[in-house]
Design an enzyme around this catalytic site. Sequence first.
Site, PDB file in Angstrom:
ATOM      1  N   CYS A   8      67.492  14.492  -8.223  1.00 27.39           N
ATOM      2  CA  CYS A   8      67.400  15.199  -6.940  1.00 27.39           C
ATOM      3  C   CYS A   8      66.918  16.615  -7.226  1.00 27.39           C
ATOM      4  O   CYS A   8      66.344  16.871  -8.286  1.00 27.39           O
ATOM      5  CB  CYS A   8      68.723  15.157  -6.182  1.00 27.39           C
ATOM      6  SG  CYS A   8      70.105  15.937  -7.036  1.00 27.39           S
ATOM      7  N   ASN A  11      70.683  18.631  -8.823  1.00 26.40           N
ATOM      8  CA  ASN A  11      71.571  17.833  -9.694  1.00 26.40           C
ATOM      9  C   ASN A  11      73.044  18.238  -9.537  1.00 26.40           C
ATOM     10  O   ASN A  11      73.828  18.175 -10.475  1.00 26.40           O
ATOM     11  CB  ASN A  11      71.137  17.925 -11.172  1.00 26.40           C
ATOM     12  CG  ASN A  11      71.795  16.878 -12.081  1.00 26.40           C
ATOM     13  OD1 ASN A  11      71.987  17.126 -13.264  1.00 26.40           O
ATOM     14  ND2 ASN A  11      72.148  15.731 -11.560  1.00 26.40           N
ATOM     15  N   CYS A  13      74.489  17.471  -6.095  1.00 27.41           N
ATOM     16  CA  CYS A  13      74.985  16.692  -4.947  1.00 27.41           C
ATOM     17  C   CYS A  13      74.571  15.224  -5.052  1.00 27.41           C
ATOM     18  O   CYS A  13      75.371  14.369  -5.413  1.00 27.41           O
ATOM     19  CB  CYS A  13      74.490  17.287  -3.628  1.00 27.41           C
ATOM     20  SG  CYS A  13      75.188  18.920  -3.262  1.00 27.41           S
ATOM     21  N   ARG A  14      73.328  14.930  -4.721  1.00 26.77           N
ATOM     22  CA  ARG A  14      72.930  13.533  -4.572  1.00 26.77           C
ATOM     23  C   ARG A  14      72.861  12.766  -5.894  1.00 26.77           C
ATOM     24  O   ARG A  14      73.415  11.662  -6.007  1.00 26.77           O
ATOM     25  CB  ARG A  14      71.583  13.452  -3.841  1.00 26.77           C
ATOM     26  CG  ARG A  14      71.657  13.920  -2.401  1.00 26.77           C
ATOM     27  CD  ARG A  14      70.284  14.172  -1.811  1.00 26.77           C
ATOM     28  NE  ARG A  14      69.636  15.319  -2.441  1.00 26.77           N
ATOM     29  CZ  ARG A  14      68.405  15.714  -2.194  1.00 26.77           C
ATOM     30  NH1 ARG A  14      67.666  15.032  -1.343  1.00 26.77           N
ATOM     31  NH2 ARG A  14      67.914  16.777  -2.789  1.00 26.77           N
ATOM     32  N   SER A  15      72.158  13.331  -6.900  1.00 25.20           N
ATOM     33  CA  SER A  15      71.980  12.530  -8.122  1.00 25.20           C
ATOM     34  C   SER A  15      73.257  12.384  -8.953  1.00 25.20           C
ATOM     35  O   SER A  15      73.464  11.312  -9.537  1.00 25.20           O
ATOM     36  CB  SER A  15      70.790  13.027  -8.960  1.00 25.20           C
ATOM     37  OG  SER A  15      70.960  14.335  -9.403  1.00 25.20           O
ATOM     38  N   ASP A 123      69.268  15.786   1.949  1.00 21.61           N
ATOM     39  CA  ASP A 123      69.937  16.813   1.155  1.00 21.61           C
ATOM     40  C   ASP A 123      71.164  17.316   1.925  1.00 21.61           C
ATOM     41  O   ASP A 123      71.032  17.860   3.020  1.00 21.61           O
ATOM     42  CB  ASP A 123      68.937  17.961   0.930  1.00 21.61           C
ATOM     43  CG  ASP A 123      69.490  19.030   0.004  1.00 21.61           C
ATOM     44  OD1 ASP A 123      70.708  19.035  -0.237  1.00 21.61           O
ATOM     45  OD2 ASP A 123      68.682  19.849  -0.466  1.00 21.61           O
TER      46      ASP A 123
HETATM   47  P1  4NP Z   1      70.982  18.167  -4.535  1.00 24.44           P
HETATM   48  O1  4NP Z   1      71.367  19.275  -3.443  1.00 24.44           O
HETATM   49  O2  4NP Z   1      69.508  18.253  -4.730  1.00 24.44           O
HETATM   50  O3  4NP Z   1      71.402  16.891  -3.880  1.00 24.44           O
HETATM   51  O4  4NP Z   1      71.791  18.510  -5.774  1.00 24.44           O
HETATM   52  C1  4NP Z   1      71.016  20.621  -3.568  1.00 24.44           C
HETATM   53  C2  4NP Z   1      71.819  21.469  -4.276  1.00 24.44           C
HETATM   54  C3  4NP Z   1      71.500  22.807  -4.389  1.00 24.44           C
HETATM   55  C4  4NP Z   1      70.374  23.294  -3.771  1.00 24.44           C
HETATM   56  C5  4NP Z   1      69.557  22.442  -3.063  1.00 24.44           C
HETATM   57  C6  4NP Z   1      69.882  21.106  -2.964  1.00 24.44           C
HETATM   58  N1  4NP Z   1      70.072  24.663  -3.847  1.00 24.44           N
HETATM   59  O5  4NP Z   1      69.101  25.089  -3.217  1.00 24.44           O
HETATM   60  O6  4NP Z   1      70.748  25.413  -4.555  1.00 24.44           O
END
Ligand code: 4NP
Length: 153
Positions: A8, A11, A13-15, A123
């Site tokens: 993602c 790294n 939340c989703r992955s 997201d």
């Molecule tokens: P992820 O979510 O891609 O599912 O881990 C996010 C976590 C942090 C951010 C964006 C998306 N960020 O902009 O910090």
Amino acid sequence: MRSVLFVCLGNICRSPAAEGVMLDVVDNAGLSDAVQVDSAGTGGWHVGNMADSRMRAAANRRGYDLQSRARQVTADDIEQFDLVIAMDQSNLENLKRLAVGRADNIHMLGEYLDADNPPDVPDPYYGGESGFDQVLDMIERACPEILKTLMES
Ligand code: 4NP
């Protein structure tokens, strides 16, 4: 040994959630010694961090213990892993840009879901609590299909 890498943006939340769910699916199938599961982010802002506490809490409520630390995906990952699973279209495009060799192993998680699902795993970072459950719902549905594909490939 077969291997799958979930990717993602951050790294956190989703992955990592996909990694945790997939480890469970693999374990339940008795394939822990045969399948490597990992996750990474296209961005490096959260490298070394545990998964977001909201994601860990939502996963915990379903019995998953998310232990991974964030790391940034590399071109070498795309060479090494049998399957690289992007959470959304933007992750997919970033991975294809990063690839120096093969890119045929890069897929979207949504490819393993029925057509009534959105193509992207949304997201959840800037949204409310329900976003984390929606992510887990999609991941839980896709992981058995991903494992099937991995073992057939
Ligand atoms: P992820 O979510 O891609 O599912 O881990 C996010 C976590 C942090 C951010 C964006 C998306 N960020 O902009 O910090």
